[in-house]
Design a protein around this motif. Structure first.
Motif, PDB file in Angstrom:
ATOM      1  N   ARG A  67      54.064  21.422  26.864  1.00 45.88           N
ATOM      2  CA  ARG A  67      54.607  22.716  26.454  1.00 45.88           C
ATOM      3  C   ARG A  67      53.804  23.858  27.075  1.00 45.88           C
ATOM      4  N   LYS A  68      52.522  23.624  27.300  1.00 48.04           N
ATOM      5  CA  LYS A  68      51.685  24.695  27.844  1.00 48.04           C
ATOM      6  C   LYS A  68      51.855  24.860  29.357  1.00 48.04           C
ATOM      7  N   ILE A  69      52.278  23.803  30.031  1.00 45.86           N
ATOM      8  CA  ILE A  69      52.371  23.873  31.489  1.00 45.86           C
ATOM      9  C   ILE A  69      53.785  24.283  31.937  1.00 45.86           C
ATOM     10  N   GLY A 173      43.577  24.910  38.899  1.00 42.38           N
ATOM     11  CA  GLY A 173      42.786  24.201  37.900  1.00 42.38           C
ATOM     12  C   GLY A 173      41.457  24.891  37.653  1.00 42.38           C
ATOM     13  N   TYR A 174      40.585  24.186  36.929  1.00 40.91           N
ATOM     14  CA  TYR A 174      39.305  24.741  36.468  1.00 40.91           C
ATOM     15  C   TYR A 174      38.271  23.630  36.579  1.00 40.91           C
ATOM     16  N   THR A 175      37.092  23.971  37.055  1.00 40.68           N
ATOM     17  CA  THR A 175      36.061  22.946  37.200  1.00 40.68           C
ATOM     18  C   THR A 175      34.786  23.345  36.475  1.00 40.68           C
ATOM     19  N   VAL A 225      43.159  36.973  28.281  1.00 37.90           N
ATOM     20  CA  VAL A 225      43.292  35.738  27.497  1.00 37.90           C
ATOM     21  C   VAL A 225      44.532  34.990  27.983  1.00 37.90           C
ATOM     22  N   CYS A 226      44.394  33.683  28.154  1.00 42.47           N
ATOM     23  CA  CYS A 226      45.499  32.833  28.613  1.00 42.47           C
ATOM     24  C   CYS A 226      46.783  33.169  27.840  1.00 42.47           C
ATOM     25  N   LEU A 227      47.812  33.506  28.597  1.00 43.98           N
ATOM     26  CA  LEU A 227      49.047  33.962  27.950  1.00 43.98           C
ATOM     27  C   LEU A 227      49.728  32.848  27.169  1.00 43.98           C
ATOM     28  N   ALA A 228      49.620  31.628  27.649  1.00 46.72           N
ATOM     29  CA  ALA A 228      50.256  30.512  26.927  1.00 46.72           C
ATOM     30  C   ALA A 228      49.595  30.335  25.570  1.00 46.72           C
ATOM     31  N   GLN A 229      48.286  30.392  25.536  1.00 41.90           N
ATOM     32  CA  GLN A 229      47.594  30.238  24.256  1.00 41.90           C
ATOM     33  C   GLN A 229      47.972  31.347  23.296  1.00 41.90           C
ATOM     34  N   GLU A 242      55.032  31.818  26.390  1.00 43.82           N
ATOM     35  CA  GLU A 242      54.712  31.615  27.795  1.00 43.82           C
ATOM     36  C   GLU A 242      54.153  30.223  28.013  1.00 43.82           C
ATOM     37  N   CYS A 243      54.330  29.723  29.216  1.00 49.12           N
ATOM     38  CA  CYS A 243      53.614  28.542  29.672  1.00 49.12           C
ATOM     39  C   CYS A 243      53.176  28.881  31.100  1.00 49.12           C
ATOM     40  N   CYS A 244      52.427  28.003  31.735  1.00 47.74           N
ATOM     41  CA  CYS A 244      51.952  28.319  33.086  1.00 47.74           C
ATOM     42  C   CYS A 244      53.130  28.620  34.012  1.00 47.74           C
ATOM     43  N   ALA A 245      54.230  27.881  33.841  1.00 43.81           N
ATOM     44  CA  ALA A 245      55.388  28.046  34.726  1.00 43.81           C
ATOM     45  C   ALA A 245      55.947  29.455  34.667  1.00 43.81           C
ATOM     46  N   THR A 246      55.931  30.070  33.498  1.00 41.92           N
ATOM     47  CA  THR A 246      56.497  31.416  33.365  1.00 41.92           C
ATOM     48  C   THR A 246      55.433  32.506  33.481  1.00 41.92           C
ATOM     49  N   CYS A 247      54.171  32.134  33.313  1.00 42.19           N
ATOM     50  CA  CYS A 247      53.076  33.108  33.379  1.00 42.19           C
ATOM     51  C   CYS A 247      52.615  33.328  34.829  1.00 42.19           C
ATOM     52  N   ALA A 248      52.168  32.242  35.471  1.00 43.38           N
ATOM     53  CA  ALA A 248      51.776  32.257  36.887  1.00 43.38           C
ATOM     54  C   ALA A 248      50.484  33.014  37.190  1.00 43.38           C
ATOM     55  N   LEU A 249      49.837  33.559  36.162  1.00 46.25           N
ATOM     56  CA  LEU A 249      48.667  34.401  36.405  1.00 46.25           C
ATOM     57  C   LEU A 249      47.557  33.655  37.158  1.00 46.25           C
ATOM     58  N   CYS A 250      47.370  32.399  36.843  1.00 48.62           N
ATOM     59  CA  CYS A 250      46.225  31.683  37.402  1.00 48.62           C
ATOM     60  C   CYS A 250      46.289  31.521  38.918  1.00 48.62           C
ATOM     61  N   TRP A 251      47.487  31.601  39.498  1.00 45.15           N
ATOM     62  CA  TRP A 251      47.535  31.530  40.963  1.00 45.15           C
ATOM     63  C   TRP A 251      47.981  32.840  41.598  1.00 45.15           C
ATOM     64  N   GLN A 252      48.442  33.792  40.788  1.00 43.59           N
ATOM     65  CA  GLN A 252      48.827  35.095  41.343  1.00 43.59           C
ATOM     66  C   GLN A 252      47.614  36.008  41.491  1.00 43.59           C
ATOM     67  N   THR A 256      39.335  36.408  36.144  1.00 41.39           N
ATOM     68  CA  THR A 256      38.802  35.406  35.209  1.00 41.39           C
ATOM     69  C   THR A 256      39.685  35.344  33.963  1.00 41.39           C
ATOM     70  N   ILE A 257      39.915  34.115  33.496  1.00 42.09           N
ATOM     71  CA  ILE A 257      40.759  33.886  32.329  1.00 42.09           C
ATOM     72  C   ILE A 257      39.884  33.441  31.157  1.00 42.09           C
ATOM     73  N   ALA A 258      40.177  33.983  29.977  1.00 45.13           N
ATOM     74  CA  ALA A 258      39.494  33.531  28.748  1.00 45.13           C
ATOM     75  C   ALA A 258      40.428  32.621  27.974  1.00 45.13           C
ATOM     76  N   PHE A 259      39.900  31.469  27.563  1.00 45.97           N
ATOM     77  CA  PHE A 259      40.667  30.534  26.750  1.00 45.97           C
ATOM     78  C   PHE A 259      40.101  30.532  25.333  1.00 45.97           C
ATOM     79  N   TRP A 260      40.993  30.567  24.361  1.00 49.56           N
ATOM     80  CA  TRP A 260      40.537  30.463  22.988  1.00 49.56           C
ATOM     81  C   TRP A 260      40.136  29.025  22.687  1.00 49.56           C
TER      82      TRP A 260
HETATM   83  S1  SF4 Z   1      48.826  30.396  34.345  1.00 48.27           S
HETATM   84 FE1  SF4 Z   1      46.741  30.557  33.481  1.00 48.27          FE
HETATM   85  S2  SF4 Z   1      46.805  32.319  32.069  1.00 48.27           S
HETATM   86 FE2  SF4 Z   1      48.929  31.728  32.526  1.00 48.27          FE
HETATM   87  S3  SF4 Z   1      49.492  30.329  30.874  1.00 48.27           S
HETATM   88 FE3  SF4 Z   1      48.713  29.036  32.553  1.00 48.27          FE
HETATM   89  S4  SF4 Z   1      46.499  28.766  32.119  1.00 48.27           S
HETATM   90 FE4  SF4 Z   1      47.240  30.474  30.822  1.00 48.27          FE
END
Ligand code: SF4
Length: 262
Positions: A67-69, A173-175, A225-229, A242-252, A256-260
């Motif tokens: 659901r998050k992706i 991704g995140y390392t 803050v991560c939009l999906a969370q 939101e999920c990553c598919a609709t957010c896209a922030l991490c590759w656009q 830096t992203i904050a995760f709860w």
């Molecule tokens: S793309 Fe990044 S900020 Fe957007 S929902 Fe996914 S992990 Fe969260």
């Protein structure tokens, strides 16, 4: 062989954290004791959820199962590309320097199928990437390491070779590897060399760009803050979840992203 049969990795199958009195909750997340076998040995607390690559239908799993992706990118420069995820064994593939070594959210992910890493995994991964390149020449996304991390220099370099060999491949991704570590430098070079197709962040890097940090829910942060969370936590029935598919922030964006913590 049963496709769901667990592999034997030399440690007790079905180990239960309940035996260890210091196995305690931190918020809703487990905080394992220093002497917990999973901490000492560096592996998951759920060895029955680690599968040999030959025991699963596929290594790269559609994001629609999460659901998050989400299953297909809806906006931005990767729009239209299907998303696949890869899940490895937490701790067994991660650097011990990870700040979440004892509090890894993998300890709460009973359902996740972890793929056992190694040469067999790498050759099957390559074959799946080849097939994805042929099936999705306009682009496909791999969300690397829902659990786990780059477990060796050779494995990190394999992703560099894949980026060169498969022009349709996009990765995010995140390392937990530090930016100045050997593996961190490989990842940093991939970020630069393939800026439009490779978007990786360094966990714990509390800087304006290329980091990801874990904060308590609702805590102040200068980061996004991560939009999906946020949307999944807000309320059931949130029409704009939101999920990553609709957010896209991490590759656009490199922000830096904050995760709860969850
Ligand atoms: S793309 Fe990044 S900020 Fe957007 S929902 Fe996914 S992990 Fe969260």
């Amino acid at each position: 062989m049963n496709a769901l049969a667990p592999i034997k990795k030399g440690y007790a199958q079905g180990t239960s954290g309940r035996r260890f009195e210091s196995f305690e909750a931190r918020g809703s997340r487990f905080n394992l004791a220093d002497d917990h076998p999973a901490i000492v040995e560096g592996r998951t607390i759920m060895p029955k959820r680690v599968f040999a690559p030959t025991e699963v239908k596929r290594i790269l799993v559609s994001g629609k199962n999460s659901r998050k992706i989400g299953d297909r990118v809806a906006r931005g420069r990767w729009a239209g590309a299907p998303i696949f995820t890869l899940t490895l064994e937490e701790r067994a593939t991660c650097p011990r320097t990870c700040a979440e070594w004892k509090t890894c959210y993998g300890s709460n992910m009973n359902w996740a199928k972890r793929i056992a890493h190694g040469p067999e995994f790498e050759s099957m991964l390559w074959a799946e990437l080849e097939a994805k390149q042929a099936a999705h020449p306009a682009g496909f996304v791999v969300r690397l390491h829902v659990l786990g991390d780059f477990y060796s220099v050779a494995y990190a370099e394999l992703w560099g070779e894949a980026m060169a060999a498969f022009p349709a491949l996009r990765v995010f991704g995140y390392t937990a590897h530090a930016p100045d570590s050997e593996i961190g430098r490989i990842i940093g070079r991939l970020n630069e060399r393939h800026a439009d197709r490779f978007a990786y962040r360094f966990s714990g890097l509390d800087e304006p760009e290329r980091g990801s940090v874990v904060i308590e829910p609702g805590a102040d942060t200068p980061h996004t803050v991560c939009l999906a969370q946020r949307s999944l936590t807000n309320a059931a029935g949130d029409k704009k979840a939101e999920c990553c598919a609709t957010c896209a922030l991490c590759w656009q964006s490199p922000r830096t992203i904050a995760f709860w913590r969850h």
